[in-house]
Scaffold this active site. Structure first.
Site, PDB file in Angstrom:
ATOM      1  N   ASP A 102       0.734  -1.292   0.083  1.00 63.12           N
ATOM      2  CA  ASP A 102      -0.028   0.057  -0.036  1.00 63.12           C
ATOM      3  C   ASP A 102       0.712   1.292  -0.088  1.00 63.12           C
ATOM      4  O   ASP A 102       1.490   1.393   1.000  1.00 63.12           O
ATOM      5  CB  ASP A 102      -0.929  -0.089   1.189  1.00 63.12           C
ATOM      6  CG  ASP A 102      -1.917   0.904   1.257  1.00 63.12           C
ATOM      7  OD1 ASP A 102      -1.956   1.830   0.249  1.00 63.12           O
ATOM      8  OD2 ASP A 102      -2.970   0.693   1.938  1.00 63.12           O
TER       9      ASP A 102
ATOM     10  N   HIS B  83      -9.987  -0.900  -7.325  1.00 62.39           N
ATOM     11  CA  HIS B  83      -9.809   0.191  -6.708  1.00 62.39           C
ATOM     12  C   HIS B  83      -8.854   1.354  -7.258  1.00 62.39           C
ATOM     13  O   HIS B  83      -9.011   2.455  -7.399  1.00 62.39           O
ATOM     14  CB  HIS B  83      -8.854  -0.236  -4.942  1.00 62.39           C
ATOM     15  CG  HIS B  83      -8.804   0.905  -4.186  1.00 62.39           C
ATOM     16  ND1 HIS B  83      -9.853   1.811  -4.028  1.00 62.39           N
ATOM     17  CD2 HIS B  83      -7.508   1.413  -3.671  1.00 62.39           C
ATOM     18  CE1 HIS B  83      -9.216   2.693  -2.981  1.00 62.39           C
ATOM     19  NE2 HIS B  83      -7.954   2.425  -2.757  1.00 62.39           N
TER      20      HIS B  83
HETATM   21  C1  HEM Z   1      -4.257   2.827  -4.068  1.00 62.71           C
HETATM   22  C2  HEM Z   1      -5.578   0.165  -0.306  1.00 62.71           C
HETATM   23  C3  HEM Z   1      -8.669   3.569   0.966  1.00 62.71           C
HETATM   24  C4  HEM Z   1      -6.886   6.530  -2.656  1.00 62.71           C
HETATM   25  C5  HEM Z   1      -4.273   1.727  -3.249  1.00 62.71           C
HETATM   26  C6  HEM Z   1      -3.731   0.415  -3.416  1.00 62.71           C
HETATM   27  C7  HEM Z   1      -4.146  -0.399  -2.251  1.00 62.71           C
HETATM   28  C8  HEM Z   1      -4.928   0.454  -1.317  1.00 62.71           C
HETATM   29  C9  HEM Z   1      -3.530  -1.695  -1.891  1.00 62.71           C
HETATM   30  C10 HEM Z   1      -2.445  -0.029  -4.469  1.00 62.71           C
HETATM   31  C11 HEM Z   1      -1.188   0.459  -3.974  1.00 62.71           C
HETATM   32  C12 HEM Z   1      -0.840   2.061  -3.931  1.00 62.71           C
HETATM   33  O1  HEM Z   1      -0.673   2.630  -5.194  1.00 62.71           O
HETATM   34  O2  HEM Z   1      -0.895   2.286  -3.032  1.00 62.71           O
HETATM   35  C13 HEM Z   1      -6.606   0.859   0.181  1.00 62.71           C
HETATM   36  C14 HEM Z   1      -7.222   0.421   1.598  1.00 62.71           C
HETATM   37  C15 HEM Z   1      -8.003   1.454   1.869  1.00 62.71           C
HETATM   38  C16 HEM Z   1      -7.948   2.486   0.807  1.00 62.71           C
HETATM   39  C17 HEM Z   1      -7.151  -0.862   2.084  1.00 62.71           C
HETATM   40  C18 HEM Z   1      -8.807   1.460   2.944  1.00 62.71           C
HETATM   41  C19 HEM Z   1      -8.989   0.623   4.094  1.00 62.71           C
HETATM   42  C20 HEM Z   1      -8.584   4.683   0.121  1.00 62.71           C
HETATM   43  C21 HEM Z   1      -9.180   5.927   0.204  1.00 62.71           C
HETATM   44  C22 HEM Z   1      -8.585   6.666  -0.916  1.00 62.71           C
HETATM   45  C23 HEM Z   1      -7.585   6.153  -1.765  1.00 62.71           C
HETATM   46  C24 HEM Z   1     -10.371   6.380   0.998  1.00 62.71           C
HETATM   47  C25 HEM Z   1      -9.204   8.133  -1.343  1.00 62.71           C
HETATM   48  C26 HEM Z   1     -10.163   8.560  -1.120  1.00 62.71           C
HETATM   49  C27 HEM Z   1      -6.014   5.701  -3.224  1.00 62.71           C
HETATM   50  C28 HEM Z   1      -5.185   6.388  -4.526  1.00 62.71           C
HETATM   51  C29 HEM Z   1      -4.483   5.218  -5.098  1.00 62.71           C
HETATM   52  C30 HEM Z   1      -4.749   3.919  -4.079  1.00 62.71           C
HETATM   53  C31 HEM Z   1      -5.293   7.654  -5.010  1.00 62.71           C
HETATM   54  C32 HEM Z   1      -3.577   5.205  -6.121  1.00 62.71           C
HETATM   55  C33 HEM Z   1      -4.189   4.895  -7.325  1.00 62.71           C
HETATM   56  C34 HEM Z   1      -3.366   4.805  -8.636  1.00 62.71           C
HETATM   57  O3  HEM Z   1      -3.151   5.879  -9.143  1.00 62.71           O
HETATM   58  O4  HEM Z   1      -2.668   3.897  -8.882  1.00 62.71           O
HETATM   59  N1  HEM Z   1      -5.116   1.653  -2.421  1.00 62.71           N
HETATM   60  N2  HEM Z   1      -6.988   1.976  -0.270  1.00 62.71           N
HETATM   61  N3  HEM Z   1      -7.587   4.849  -0.933  1.00 62.71           N
HETATM   62  N4  HEM Z   1      -5.550   4.396  -3.257  1.00 62.71           N
HETATM   63 FE1  HEM Z   1      -6.262   3.257  -1.551  1.00 62.71          FE
END
Ligand code: HEM
Length: 400
Positions: A214, A309
């Site tokens: 993450d 996601h």
């Molecule tokens: C990407 C998990 C909540 C925004 C990711 C990734 C994971 C992840 C595994 C892919 C790896 C990375 O690029 O970091 C989670 C989990 C969440 C959560 C487990 C809740 C428990 C959120 C929330 C937001 C968010 C609430 C914003 C409102 C993003 C963004 C990316 C991302 C902007 C990058 C997307 C990209 O351009 O590739 N998240 N996330 N995430 N997450 Fe989350």
């Protein structure tokens, strides 16, 4: 060699203290005087253009605390409080003992301690500063999937503490909470953690409690657009005091781990759009390969599914909206029915939340495959001023 020394001599072989320690002379040492690791000695400067705890790697232990001004406390009391807090934070982050110390962290170095302060919307009216609410500090809208506990949300003042040692982190929290009196009292408090430095053979992106890597596609300080995405440029008007500051969105997001664990790994990977073990996008490559959202698999389906996601959250899907995610995992035990009370203390940093978290969350709220496995239970938004210059206290440009 370091691990070998620790293993060979055991706890009895450690010598704590001695002349020449970088921070008050207290560094864990083997018999031959060499520090066992550099974890204790690492110090992150308190002063600078930006507050610490935003771009620095997230530490192993985190505490978040929100405070409300007590009835009758206003700007004068807030000034005295921010002076007290800044003085204590400056000392502790340099590995020195603060005034009225309780000795909890006495034999440890600074351990990468950072203390970051912010102001909530409710602060400004109480401090007689209603005309200086920055335009980006909006009221957070509600989202359809929210299950927000208001008592554990918002707050006049916010402190984020991070350190690579649990006692150092707790010590900072306790000192600052004690010093809040008589101006402010605790509103809510949360504890989090990340991987310990040195736990992996080489430094790598952290895993969250769902097991995913993450933080991969976060904006990087080396990106051209980084400063504009993450830091506010105050301008000449009422927002000028926020120059070099940032806006922190804090969401306590519970992970519904019992449901998540029932999904086969391949389905889990489709929910995120990345491979679980390596963090590589389902469109191919390694963790750091750019995602190809248009890639079609031989069977005609999208390699990264429509509700994955990373597709729904991507800047390309949200008019360029970006934020720096720098959170902590949390685990507050188990509910009476055996459900884990665990998840992510999600903290997102951006120059303008309306063009960062709020835009992306509005999209995720309707169509994110991950939303069935998480629940947003707390919410807050804080204006985090720029870093203090030497001799300044945090927030001085607002409060003076
Ligand atoms: C990407 C998990 C909540 C925004 C990711 C990734 C994971 C992840 C595994 C892919 C790896 C990375 O690029 O970091 C989670 C989990 C969440 C959560 C487990 C809740 C428990 C959120 C929330 C937001 C968010 C609430 C914003 C409102 C993003 C963004 C990316 C991302 C902007 C990058 C997307 C990209 O351009 O590739 N998240 N996330 N995430 N997450 Fe989350």
């Amino acid at each position: 060699r370091l691990l070998g020394t620790a293993g060979a001599t055991g706890a009895a072989g450690l010598v704590v203290g001695g002349a020449g320690g970088a921070f008050g002379g207290y560094v864990a040492r083997a018999d031959d005087g060499a520090a066992l690791t550099s974890v204790g000695a690492n110090a992150i400067p308190f002063h600078g253009a930006h507050q610490a705890g935003i771009v620095d790697p997230a530490q192993a232990f985190g505490h978040l605390a929100a405070f409300d001004l007590v009835a009758g406390a206003g700007r004068k009391e807030a000034v005295a409080l921010m002076r007290r807090w800044s003085r204590a934070a400056e000392a502790m982050t340099a590995g020195r003992t603060p005034d009225d110390d309780d000795q909890v962290a006495l034999d440890a170095g600074p351990c990468s301690l950072t203390v970051t302060f912010g102001f909530g919307r409710s602060f400004f009216g109480k401090a007689g500063l209603a005309d200086r609410v920055p335009s980006a500090l909006v009221t957070m809208p509600s989202f359809t999937q929210d299950a927000i506990d208001r008592a554990n949300s918002d707050g006049d003042l916010w402190i984020q503490i991070g350190a690579d040692d649990g006692l150092v982190a707790f010590h900072a929290l306790r000192v600052l909470q004690r010093e809040a009196a008589p101006a402010a009292k605790l509103r809510w408090q949360m504890n989090g953690f990340n991987r310990t430095p040195g736990a992996t053979a080489k430094p790598r992106t952290v895993r969250n409690l769902m097991g995913q890597i993450d933080g991969t596609n976060n904006p990087k300080p080396t990106d051209k657009a980084f400063a504009a995405q993450v830091f506010a440029s105050g301008g000449a008007g009422a927002d000028a005091w926020m120059d070099g500051g940032s806006y922190a969105v804090v969401r306590r997001i519970r992970m519904l781990l019992d449901s998540w664990d029932q999904l086969p790994t391949q389905r889990q990977e489709e929910v995120i759009g990345r491979h679980k073990a390596s963090g590589a996008p389902l469109s191919g490559g390694t963790e750091t390969t750019p995602v190809d959202l248009d890639k079609i698999d031989p069977d005609g389906s999208l390699a990264v599914p429509g509700d994955a996601h990373i597709r729904v959250a991507a800047a390309q899907s949200n008019g360029g909206a970006a934020m720096l995610r720098r959170g902590f995992s949390y685990h507050d035990g188990y509910d009476a029915d055996g459900t884990p009370n665990a998840g992510l203390l999600f903290i997102a940093w951006q120059a303008d939340p309306s063009n960062g978290f709020i835009k992306v969350q509005s999209k995720l709220d309707g169509g994110d495959g991950l939303s069935r496995f998480i629940r947003h239970e707390s919410s807050a938004l804080f204006a985090v001023p720029g870093g203090p210059a030497s001799g300044e206290y945090v927030g001085q440009r607002l409060l003076e």
